[in-house]
Design a protein around this motif. Structure first.
Motif, PDB file in Angstrom:
ATOM      1  N   VAL A 242      20.437  27.368  -9.825  1.00  0.00           N
ATOM      2  CA  VAL A 242      19.151  26.666  -9.698  1.00  0.00           C
ATOM      3  C   VAL A 242      19.070  25.518 -10.702  1.00  0.00           C
ATOM      4  O   VAL A 242      18.615  24.404 -10.379  1.00  0.00           O
ATOM      5  CB  VAL A 242      17.983  27.651  -9.894  1.00  0.00           C
ATOM      6  CG1 VAL A 242      16.648  26.903  -9.950  1.00  0.00           C
ATOM      7  CG2 VAL A 242      17.960  28.679  -8.779  1.00  0.00           C
ATOM      8  N   VAL A 243      19.526  25.745 -11.913  1.00  0.00           N
ATOM      9  CA  VAL A 243      19.454  24.714 -12.959  1.00  0.00           C
ATOM     10  C   VAL A 243      20.325  23.509 -12.615  1.00  0.00           C
ATOM     11  O   VAL A 243      19.888  22.356 -12.748  1.00  0.00           O
ATOM     12  CB  VAL A 243      19.865  25.314 -14.322  1.00  0.00           C
ATOM     13  CG1 VAL A 243      20.042  24.212 -15.364  1.00  0.00           C
ATOM     14  CG2 VAL A 243      18.808  26.307 -14.798  1.00  0.00           C
ATOM     15  N   ILE A 244      21.565  23.732 -12.183  1.00  0.00           N
ATOM     16  CA  ILE A 244      22.430  22.584 -11.891  1.00  0.00           C
ATOM     17  C   ILE A 244      21.907  21.795 -10.680  1.00  0.00           C
ATOM     18  O   ILE A 244      22.044  20.566 -10.626  1.00  0.00           O
ATOM     19  CB  ILE A 244      23.897  23.016 -11.666  1.00  0.00           C
ATOM     20  CG1 ILE A 244      24.031  23.996 -10.497  1.00  0.00           C
ATOM     21  CG2 ILE A 244      24.477  23.603 -12.932  1.00  0.00           C
ATOM     22  CD1 ILE A 244      25.454  24.397 -10.188  1.00  0.00           C
ATOM     23  N   CYS A 245      21.293  22.475  -9.721  1.00  0.00           N
ATOM     24  CA  CYS A 245      20.703  21.759  -8.587  1.00  0.00           C
ATOM     25  C   CYS A 245      19.535  20.891  -9.051  1.00  0.00           C
ATOM     26  O   CYS A 245      19.397  19.731  -8.630  1.00  0.00           O
ATOM     27  CB  CYS A 245      20.232  22.748  -7.522  1.00  0.00           C
ATOM     28  SG  CYS A 245      21.572  23.547  -6.622  1.00  0.00           S
ATOM     29  N   CYS A 246      18.686  21.431  -9.903  1.00  0.00           N
ATOM     30  CA  CYS A 246      17.542  20.669 -10.409  1.00  0.00           C
ATOM     31  C   CYS A 246      17.991  19.473 -11.245  1.00  0.00           C
ATOM     32  O   CYS A 246      17.425  18.376 -11.133  1.00  0.00           O
ATOM     33  CB  CYS A 246      16.637  21.580 -11.242  1.00  0.00           C
ATOM     34  SG  CYS A 246      15.799  22.853 -10.279  1.00  0.00           S
ATOM     35  N   LEU A 247      18.994  19.665 -12.065  1.00  0.00           N
ATOM     36  CA  LEU A 247      19.507  18.563 -12.879  1.00  0.00           C
ATOM     37  C   LEU A 247      20.097  17.463 -12.002  1.00  0.00           C
ATOM     38  O   LEU A 247      19.899  16.263 -12.273  1.00  0.00           O
ATOM     39  CB  LEU A 247      20.556  19.083 -13.858  1.00  0.00           C
ATOM     40  CG  LEU A 247      20.041  19.944 -15.010  1.00  0.00           C
ATOM     41  CD1 LEU A 247      21.206  20.571 -15.767  1.00  0.00           C
ATOM     42  CD2 LEU A 247      19.168  19.118 -15.958  1.00  0.00           C
ATOM     43  N   ASP A 248      20.818  17.844 -10.968  1.00  0.00           N
ATOM     44  CA  ASP A 248      21.408  16.866 -10.059  1.00  0.00           C
ATOM     45  C   ASP A 248      20.329  16.066  -9.338  1.00  0.00           C
ATOM     46  O   ASP A 248      20.391  14.826  -9.267  1.00  0.00           O
ATOM     47  CB  ASP A 248      22.308  17.579  -9.056  1.00  0.00           C
ATOM     48  CG  ASP A 248      23.006  16.617  -8.108  1.00  0.00           C
ATOM     49  OD1 ASP A 248      23.088  15.417  -8.425  1.00  0.00           O
ATOM     50  OD2 ASP A 248      23.480  17.063  -7.051  1.00  0.00           O
ATOM     51  N   VAL A 249      19.336  16.758  -8.801  1.00  0.00           N
ATOM     52  CA  VAL A 249      18.267  16.084  -8.052  1.00  0.00           C
ATOM     53  C   VAL A 249      17.473  15.155  -8.964  1.00  0.00           C
ATOM     54  O   VAL A 249      17.197  13.993  -8.621  1.00  0.00           O
ATOM     55  CB  VAL A 249      17.343  17.127  -7.381  1.00  0.00           C
ATOM     56  CG1 VAL A 249      16.109  16.437  -6.797  1.00  0.00           C
ATOM     57  CG2 VAL A 249      18.096  17.882  -6.301  1.00  0.00           C
ATOM     58  N   TYR A 250      17.101  15.640 -10.125  1.00  0.00           N
ATOM     59  CA  TYR A 250      16.272  14.831 -11.029  1.00  0.00           C
ATOM     60  C   TYR A 250      17.045  13.623 -11.548  1.00  0.00           C
ATOM     61  O   TYR A 250      16.512  12.510 -11.600  1.00  0.00           O
ATOM     62  CB  TYR A 250      15.783  15.691 -12.197  1.00  0.00           C
ATOM     63  CG  TYR A 250      14.899  14.938 -13.160  1.00  0.00           C
ATOM     64  CD1 TYR A 250      13.563  14.700 -12.873  1.00  0.00           C
ATOM     65  CD2 TYR A 250      15.409  14.451 -14.364  1.00  0.00           C
ATOM     66  CE1 TYR A 250      12.752  14.000 -13.748  1.00  0.00           C
ATOM     67  CE2 TYR A 250      14.610  13.742 -15.251  1.00  0.00           C
ATOM     68  CZ  TYR A 250      13.291  13.527 -14.933  1.00  0.00           C
ATOM     69  OH  TYR A 250      12.489  12.813 -15.802  1.00  0.00           O
ATOM     70  N   LYS A 251      18.302  13.821 -11.945  1.00  0.00           N
ATOM     71  CA  LYS A 251      19.099  12.692 -12.475  1.00  0.00           C
ATOM     72  C   LYS A 251      19.369  11.671 -11.382  1.00  0.00           C
ATOM     73  O   LYS A 251      19.348  10.453 -11.647  1.00  0.00           O
ATOM     74  CB  LYS A 251      20.427  13.222 -13.021  1.00  0.00           C
ATOM     75  CG  LYS A 251      21.388  12.142 -13.490  1.00  0.00           C
ATOM     76  CD  LYS A 251      20.805  11.326 -14.621  1.00  0.00           C
ATOM     77  CE  LYS A 251      21.828  10.331 -15.158  1.00  0.00           C
ATOM     78  NZ  LYS A 251      22.251   9.345 -14.148  1.00  0.00           N
ATOM     79  N   SER A 252      19.625  12.111 -10.152  1.00  0.00           N
ATOM     80  CA  SER A 252      19.906  11.173  -9.062  1.00  0.00           C
ATOM     81  C   SER A 252      18.662  10.373  -8.682  1.00  0.00           C
ATOM     82  O   SER A 252      18.749   9.176  -8.394  1.00  0.00           O
ATOM     83  CB  SER A 252      20.434  11.934  -7.843  1.00  0.00           C
ATOM     84  OG  SER A 252      21.629  12.627  -8.153  1.00  0.00           O
TER      85      SER A 252
END
Length: 300
Positions: A242-252
């Motif tokens: 869940v954390v890596i998905c959130c980081l990817d979405v927010y950074k992109s």
């Protein structure tokens, strides 16, 4: 006169004519001259043959010298070519060495905290996935489940799929979230290399199922003894995904209000991984040795 007459008379008396010196000279000279001429001609012929042989030998010596000189020239030419080839190889090696140094100097670790956090959490998830498979006792069960598969086979396939999904997700995100600037190619190789070694670890750890047959059978030392350890492992994996998905979405996207549907669609593969982890977590919560027909000694 008297003497001459007397000589003639004596000859006429039966002694016979006395040959004169003039009559003998032609034949004698002819014989001598013939022998002399024959010997001379033989010497001349031998001399000519010797001269011809000497000339032939000299010609052969010249040919041999010419061949030797030609061979020496070819050897020198080959040596020059070898030196030239070695020089070219050395130059290419120096160019590659200099290019490699320049690329290493150009590599810079990103200063973006979101990107650094993404790769740290991703690596933690990879380690926990591998350790949870190695220490999970359910993977030894021969009880039947979906599609008539044993838990032993099902867990083997599920963990490989889960591991592949997380590695491929990192591979696709390496372009959007470059940890090292100037080294995109090297960063793409990291998930592939980790997947290769992780697959080897899963295959090495995989073993045949074990069932309860009433005999004393101790559990392998690496297995967790109860459900608490498994619950902790799968909970950490769930949170990490869940954390890596959130980081990817927010950074992109750059901000919460800029998040679009395609940003979320990129997380489709890790979402499948989430479903697998939820199923594994459910089995961990309901874990009992009797339910999976494992030896009773494994609960102690």
């Amino acid at each position: 006169m008297d003497k001459l007459l007397n000589l003639n008379m004596v000859g006429g008396a039966g002694i016979g004519p006395v040959p004169t010196i003039g009559a003998m000279q032609p034949n004698t000279l002819g014989t001598v001259n013939g022998t002399g001429n024959g010997t001379g001609n033989t010497k001349k012929d031998n001399a000519k043959k010797d001269n011809a042989t000497d000339k032939k030998d000299n010609g052969n010596d010249k040919k041999d010298n010419a061949t030797s000189n030609s061979n020496n020239k070819n050897k020198n030419k080959n040596n020059d070519n070898d030196k030239g080839n070695k020089g070219d190889i050395q130059d290419k090696f120096n160019e590659l060495n200099n290019e490699l140094r320049e690329r290493i100097k150009a590599l810079k670790l990103t200063t973006n905290n979101y990107v650094i956090a993404y790769w740290i959490v991703w690596f933690i998830a990879i380690v926990i996935i591998l350790s949870s498979y190695i220490t999970n006792p359910i993977r030894y069960s021969e009880e039947r489940t979906f599609f008539n598969l044993t838990y032993n086979a099902l867990y083997y396939y599920l963990f490989i799929v889960l591991f592949a999904l997380i590695c491929y997700y990192a591979y696709s995100a390496s372009i959007r979230l470059p940890l090292i600037r100037g080294g995109d190619m090297y960063l793409k190789l990291v998930p592939l290399i980790i997947f290769f070694f992780g697959l080897m670890a899963i295959n090495v750890s995989h073993s045949d199922p074990i069932k309860h047959d009433g005999s004393f059978n101790t559990a392998p030392s690496e297995l967790v003894k109860d459900e608490k350890g498994m619950i902790a492992q799968f909970s950490l994996i769930l949170i990490s995904i869940v954390v890596i998905c959130c980081l990817d979405v927010y950074k992109s996207a750059g901000a919460l209000e800029k998040i679009q549907s395609f940003h979320i669609e990129r997380c489709f593969l890790p979402f499948i991984g989430l479903l697998i982890v939820i199923y594994l977590l459910r089995n961990a919560v309901n874990y009992r040795v009797k339910k999976y027909n494992l030896p009773n000694t494994w609960s102690k």
